[in-house]
Write an enzyme that holds these catalytic residues in place. Structure first.
Site, PDB file in Angstrom:
ATOM      1  CG  ASP A  67      -0.271  -0.463   2.515  1.00 17.91           C
ATOM      2  OD1 ASP A  67       0.965  -0.405   2.599  1.00 17.91           O
ATOM      3  OD2 ASP A  67      -0.980  -0.872   3.440  1.00 17.91           O
ATOM      4  CG  ASN A 136      -8.823  -1.786  12.342  1.00 16.94           C
ATOM      5  OD1 ASN A 136      -7.874  -2.380  11.841  1.00 16.94           O
ATOM      6  ND2 ASN A 136      -9.324  -0.688  11.817  1.00 16.94           N
ATOM      7  CG  HIS A 138      -5.776  -2.320   9.108  1.00 14.97           C
ATOM      8  ND1 HIS A 138      -5.902  -1.351  10.077  1.00 14.97           N
ATOM      9  CD2 HIS A 138      -4.477  -2.309   8.736  1.00 14.97           C
ATOM     10  CE1 HIS A 138      -4.731  -0.776  10.272  1.00 14.97           C
ATOM     11  NE2 HIS A 138      -3.841  -1.340   9.481  1.00 14.97           N
ATOM     12  CD  GLU A 143      -8.821   0.964   8.035  1.00 17.41           C
ATOM     13  OE1 GLU A 143      -8.964   0.148   8.974  1.00 17.41           O
ATOM     14  OE2 GLU A 143      -8.078   1.960   8.126  1.00 17.41           O
TER      15      GLU A 143
HETATM   16  C1  GLP Z   1      -0.429   0.162   8.625  1.00 14.69           C
HETATM   17  C2  GLP Z   1      -0.030  -0.597   7.363  1.00 14.69           C
HETATM   18  C3  GLP Z   1      -0.286  -2.067   7.515  1.00 14.69           C
HETATM   19  C4  GLP Z   1       0.320  -2.554   8.810  1.00 14.69           C
HETATM   20  C5  GLP Z   1      -0.351  -1.878   9.976  1.00 14.69           C
HETATM   21  C6  GLP Z   1       0.135  -2.357  11.342  1.00 14.69           C
HETATM   22  O1  GLP Z   1      -1.776   0.462   8.658  1.00 14.69           O
HETATM   23  N1  GLP Z   1      -0.679  -0.127   6.187  1.00 14.69           N
HETATM   24  O2  GLP Z   1       0.255  -2.756   6.401  1.00 14.69           O
HETATM   25  O3  GLP Z   1       0.196  -3.942   8.922  1.00 14.69           O
HETATM   26  O4  GLP Z   1      -0.111  -0.495   9.842  1.00 14.69           O
HETATM   27  O5  GLP Z   1       1.259  -1.622  11.706  1.00 14.69           O
HETATM   28  P1  GLP Z   1       2.257  -1.987  12.866  1.00 14.69           P
HETATM   29  O6  GLP Z   1       3.088  -3.114  12.362  1.00 14.69           O
HETATM   30  O7  GLP Z   1       3.061  -0.736  13.061  1.00 14.69           O
HETATM   31  O8  GLP Z   1       1.444  -2.343  14.054  1.00 14.69           O
END
Ligand code: GLP
Length: 247
Positions: A67, A136, A138, A143
């Protein structure tokens, strides 16, 4: 779904890096899906350390990021392009032409999403996609509410996701939109490796382990995939529930 628990984050990162490094050694032209966020940082650090000792580690490897934010230039400190340069691309011998990240500055975002899907397909699809997990549920920027058959698309980021990603946006608000691979795009990957670390992810991991599938929890789509490996550290793993082992 194959679950593996690790005592702490460092061991989880080592386990994930091992899967990654084995994949690029087994097939030097492999195409991989890559995540951003805090969770993969330890994995990237280990990959960089290992590859700095090897000649031509990433020479022909092809990568597609999950993304990117919409509307910020790629050299902005909060962009996922900058993140990948800082944590991986800038330290290994990957060809710039083999690194793919959706272009959140494209004049026509719909066209960009379709182009991204086509370029994954023309690389022969993804052999392994590495994923983090939002609290959440995702995955990438899909989402809650995202259909399981979604392809690469533009998303409206939820308030909680924007707050969780605020650290890199000191000079401006976190973007409100992003381009993300869809859930179906991720599920097309031949193997999926999901990483979750820390108590913040415990509720999400408990829900994932329950095996209940629903659009309200995007990661639950992974139960429909035949080859998913989940790496969890003990802080993210609450005791007392046996994980479901079937698909
Ligand atoms: C962002 C990214 C996701 C990632 C998520 C969790 O939203 N787009 O790809 O998995 O954060 O992040 P973290 O690993 O910092 O908890």
């Amino acid at each position: 779904m194959n679950w593996e628990t690790f005592q702490h984050y460092d061991a989880l990162s080592e386990g994930a890096a091992r899967i990654f490094l084995d994949a690029i050694r087994a097939d030097p032209k492999v195409a991989l899906g890559l995540p951003t966020g805090n969770t993969p940082l330890g994995m990237y650090a280990r990959i960089v350390a290992d590859c700095s000792r090897e000649y031509r580690c990433f020479r022909d490897v092809v990568v597609f990021n999950l993304d990117e934010y919409v509307g910020i230039p790629r050299d902005h400190p909060g962009s996922y392009f900058t993140f990948m340069q800082r944590h991986l691309f800038g330290h290994v011998d990957i060809e710039a032409a083999n690194t793919h990240i959706p272009n959140g500055m494209a004049p026509d975002l719909k066209v960009e999403c379709a182009r991204y899907e086509r370029s994954i397909a023309s690389a022969g699809g993804l052999a392994i996609t590495f994923l983090g997990l939002g609290s959440n549920g995702h995955i990438a920027f899909n989402e809650p509410g995202t259909p399981f058959d979604s392809r690469t698309h533009v998303v409206n980021l939820s308030e909680s996701t924007r707050r969780a990603n605020a650290a890199f946006f000191v000079d401006q608000p976190v973007p409100t939109h992003a381009i993300t691979m869809g859930i179906a795009t991720i599920l097309d990957s031949r193997q999926i490796v999901l990483m979750a670390s820390g108590a913040k992810k415990r509720d999400a991991i408990t829900r994932l382990r329950s095996g209940t599938q629903g659009r309200d929890f995007p990661a639950s789509a992974l139960w429909t995939h035949p080859n998913v490996h989940v790496l969890v550290d003990e802080a993210a793993w609450s005791m007392g529930m046996a994980p479901r082992q079937d698909k």
